[in-house]
Design a protein around this motif. Structure first.
Motif, PDB file in Angstrom:
ATOM      1  N   GLN A 163       0.811  -1.202   0.000  1.00  0.00           N
ATOM      2  CA  GLN A 163       0.000   0.000   0.000  1.00  0.00           C
ATOM      3  C   GLN A 163       0.853   1.265   0.000  1.00  0.00           C
ATOM      4  OE1 GLN A 163      -2.689   0.085   3.316  1.00  0.00           O
ATOM      5  NE2 GLN A 163      -4.404   0.703   2.037  1.00  0.00           N
ATOM      6  N   LEU A 209      -1.931 -10.026  -6.956  1.00  0.00           N
ATOM      7  CA  LEU A 209      -1.638  -9.275  -5.736  1.00  0.00           C
ATOM      8  C   LEU A 209      -2.372  -7.938  -5.733  1.00  0.00           C
ATOM      9  CD1 LEU A 209       2.181  -9.964  -5.323  1.00  0.00           C
ATOM     10  CD2 LEU A 209       0.263 -11.015  -4.121  1.00  0.00           C
ATOM     11  N   GLY A 210      -2.422  -7.292  -6.886  1.00  0.00           N
ATOM     12  CA  GLY A 210      -3.084  -6.001  -6.953  1.00  0.00           C
ATOM     13  C   GLY A 210      -4.557  -6.091  -6.638  1.00  0.00           C
ATOM     14  N   SER A 211      -5.229  -7.083  -7.185  1.00  0.00           N
ATOM     15  CA  SER A 211      -6.658  -7.197  -6.905  1.00  0.00           C
ATOM     16  C   SER A 211      -6.892  -7.550  -5.446  1.00  0.00           C
ATOM     17  CB  SER A 211      -7.307  -8.229  -7.824  1.00  0.00           C
ATOM     18  OG  SER A 211      -6.638  -9.461  -7.740  1.00  0.00           O
ATOM     19  N   LEU A 219      -4.913  -6.694  -2.961  1.00  0.00           N
ATOM     20  CA  LEU A 219      -4.655  -5.453  -2.239  1.00  0.00           C
ATOM     21  C   LEU A 219      -5.847  -4.518  -2.307  1.00  0.00           C
ATOM     22  CD1 LEU A 219      -2.872  -3.335  -0.855  1.00  0.00           C
ATOM     23  CD2 LEU A 219      -1.982  -2.733  -3.101  1.00  0.00           C
ATOM     24  N   LEU A 220      -6.413  -4.403  -3.486  1.00  0.00           N
ATOM     25  CA  LEU A 220      -7.554  -3.510  -3.659  1.00  0.00           C
ATOM     26  C   LEU A 220      -8.734  -3.987  -2.827  1.00  0.00           C
ATOM     27  CD1 LEU A 220      -8.230  -0.970  -5.090  1.00  0.00           C
ATOM     28  CD2 LEU A 220      -8.751  -2.252  -7.146  1.00  0.00           C
ATOM     29  N   GLU A 221      -9.003  -5.268  -2.880  1.00  0.00           N
ATOM     30  CA  GLU A 221     -10.131  -5.809  -2.139  1.00  0.00           C
ATOM     31  C   GLU A 221      -9.967  -5.568  -0.638  1.00  0.00           C
ATOM     32  OE1 GLU A 221     -12.770  -7.359  -3.501  1.00  0.00           O
ATOM     33  OE2 GLU A 221     -13.757  -7.802  -1.599  1.00  0.00           O
ATOM     34  N   THR A 241      -8.094  -3.344   0.793  1.00  0.00           N
ATOM     35  CA  THR A 241      -8.134  -1.915   1.074  1.00  0.00           C
ATOM     36  C   THR A 241      -9.574  -1.409   1.144  1.00  0.00           C
ATOM     37  OG1 THR A 241      -6.031  -1.626  -0.058  1.00  0.00           O
ATOM     38  CG2 THR A 241      -7.349   0.336   0.313  1.00  0.00           C
ATOM     39  N   LEU A 242     -10.413  -1.927   0.271  1.00  0.00           N
ATOM     40  CA  LEU A 242     -11.804  -1.483   0.275  1.00  0.00           C
ATOM     41  C   LEU A 242     -12.569  -2.042   1.459  1.00  0.00           C
ATOM     42  CD1 LEU A 242     -12.661  -1.724  -3.538  1.00  0.00           C
ATOM     43  CD2 LEU A 242     -12.229   0.314  -2.174  1.00  0.00           C
ATOM     44  N   ASN A 243     -12.162  -3.200   1.957  1.00  0.00           N
ATOM     45  CA  ASN A 243     -12.839  -3.821   3.101  1.00  0.00           C
ATOM     46  C   ASN A 243     -11.825  -4.136   4.176  1.00  0.00           C
ATOM     47  OD1 ASN A 243     -14.081  -4.766   0.377  1.00  0.00           O
ATOM     48  ND2 ASN A 243     -15.774  -4.700   1.808  1.00  0.00           N
ATOM     49  N   SER A 250     -12.729 -15.197   1.339  1.00  0.00           N
ATOM     50  CA  SER A 250     -13.907 -14.863   0.538  1.00  0.00           C
ATOM     51  C   SER A 250     -13.491 -14.284  -0.810  1.00  0.00           C
ATOM     52  CB  SER A 250     -14.779 -13.881   1.310  1.00  0.00           C
ATOM     53  OG  SER A 250     -15.004 -12.714   0.553  1.00  0.00           O
ATOM     54  N   LEU A 280     -11.220  -5.594 -10.946  1.00  0.00           N
ATOM     55  CA  LEU A 280     -10.314  -5.524  -9.801  1.00  0.00           C
ATOM     56  C   LEU A 280      -8.889  -5.872 -10.218  1.00  0.00           C
ATOM     57  CD1 LEU A 280     -12.162  -6.996  -6.681  1.00  0.00           C
ATOM     58  CD2 LEU A 280     -11.540  -4.647  -7.175  1.00  0.00           C
ATOM     59  N   GLY A 333      -6.332  -3.057  -9.803  1.00  0.00           N
ATOM     60  CA  GLY A 333      -5.405  -3.422  -8.742  1.00  0.00           C
ATOM     61  C   GLY A 333      -3.969  -3.482  -9.227  1.00  0.00           C
ATOM     62  N   ASP A 386     -20.823 -15.095  -1.889  1.00  0.00           N
ATOM     63  CA  ASP A 386     -20.359 -15.665  -0.627  1.00  0.00           C
ATOM     64  C   ASP A 386     -20.950 -14.902   0.551  1.00  0.00           C
ATOM     65  OD1 ASP A 386     -17.345 -16.315   1.129  1.00  0.00           O
ATOM     66  OD2 ASP A 386     -18.914 -17.719   0.570  1.00  0.00           O
TER      67      ASP A 386
END
Lengths: 224, 224
Positions: A105, A153-155, A157-159, A161-163, A177, B150, B154, B215
């Motif tokens: 990040q 890794l990017g997706s 990280l994004l996921e 970060t958003l949650n 999940s 994503l 990402g 999920d």
DNA sequence: CCACCGGCTGAACGCACGTTCAATATGCTA
DNA sequence: TAGCATATTGAACGTGCGTTCAGCCGGTGG
């Protein structure tokens, strides 16, 4: 270099720092790290000299741990799902995953090194997979390995970060999940592709030199 | 409200804030934003009430701008490359891209909204592509659209985070080089896939219920 | 016994930041 | 003209932070 008393204090502080950094990011106050370790803020300075030095030692320690875990799990690593397979054990070492994600990040050298290692691993796995005939070859294996690794890794990280998880223990559930939601489209994409015709790929190949070209600012094949 | 004098001051501050936030992240000091706008720090407070309110107004303004740009470019949007195509014009509006990337980096509501919009767009594009026969259908179109979006965003976020541009003008070059390096492996993956056999996909389909299953552990991307 | 030395602490320093405030300038209205 | 609202400023306040420092405590060596 004294008895265990010294080592345990340092180690307690280091582990507390890893946890705090993983949960709150690297802006976590030194005082709360000290409180978690049951010591004063001054002692942290006494042992590590500065907050940056503390973080550097955390980086170093985590890199060593990651290398060890990799070495232990290298037998289980299967081509094709290697990126994700490693994170399957996220429940047991959530702080490590959280720390690495926080590093990504803010783009620290640890993130760069970690990603480069992942890319190297991916290169090896795909090479084996191609040799074994289970993975289709690429015109630029290095670029593909980097592309797949950065995407995964990017997706993730994004996921995350958003949650963001409040409790570090929740991180495992979030990652799991995420993997569950990603697995079907990933497998579909990997086995059935996305486009029905070769037109776009062939047109692209006509425009650019086919050999692996690490380029910085080549004229893009801007369609339209 | 009043004459242009009022508007220009507010607008100058807002634009300066967008630029600073895009370059330095949202930790950028209020005083440097004010200096960029040629005003004092107190005036920023007078006009916006607080730093958070200023950021909220930046968010709002950027979302409106993005929506407008999308509307203008909707004619050019082509299925399959739509995610990237939009960023091709990054040179002209680097601050917007930088700001959105910073928002993703700290998981703000703007990032969530932006991504949800991108996913919705991707759903539409893939639906059209599938109907036109140029995109292979998926067993869960929503999951695939989210996965692809994503992954794209990402990996771009990760790349930019690892190579942050000092000058916002450099952002365009970085994004362009990233796209150049991604284009071949992406097209290969989209047209030729990654795995040579259907085994892993078929085995996965045996284990899970085939219909779209959101999920439970994850907050579902509930549309509207 | 004393002197010392490292682990350890609490208080204090200095800085950067967001925010507040009194004061001044610049109009617009009556 | 007076009066008032708005735009604008510079200084000041409060806070949270990393860091520094003087000193306490306990064990070790002479």
């Amino acid at each position: 270099m004294r008895a265990d008393a010294d080592l345990t204090a340092r180690a307690r502080i280091r582990d507390a720092a890893v946890n705090r950094f993983a949960v709150e990011g690297f802006g976590a106050p030194l005082r709360s790290i000290a409180k978690d370790a049951g010591v004063s803020a001054g002692l942290v300075m006494h042992h590590f000299g500065s907050k940056d030095k503390l973080r550097a030692e955390c980086d170093e320690h985590l890199l060593a741990t990651i290398r060890r875990l990799k070495r232990e799990n290298v037998a289980e690593a299967a081509a094709g799902q290697s990126f994700f397979h490693k994170f399957a054990a996220v429940e047991e070492n959530a702080p490590i995953v959280g720390y690495v994600l926080r590093s990504m990040q803010d783009g620290s050298p640890l993130a760069r090194e970690f990603i480069d290692h992942m890319v190297d691993d991916a290169v090896g796995y795909t090479r084996d997979g191609v040799a074994a005939g289970v993975i289709v070859p690429s015109r630029d294996e290095a670029a593909r390995a980097r592309y797949l690794t950065l995407s995964s890794l990017g997706s993730l990280l994004l996921e995350v970060t958003l949650n963001p998880p409040s409790d570090p223990h929740d991180l495992g559930a979030i990652v799991r999940s995420f993997l569950n939601n990603s697995y079907l489209p990933m497998l579909e994409l990997f086995t059935e592709g996305f486009l029905t015709s070769r037109r776009m790929l062939d047109e692209y190949l006509m425009y650019v030199p086919d050999p692996p070209s690490q380029d910085e600012a080549a004229p893009a094949p801007t369609p339209g």
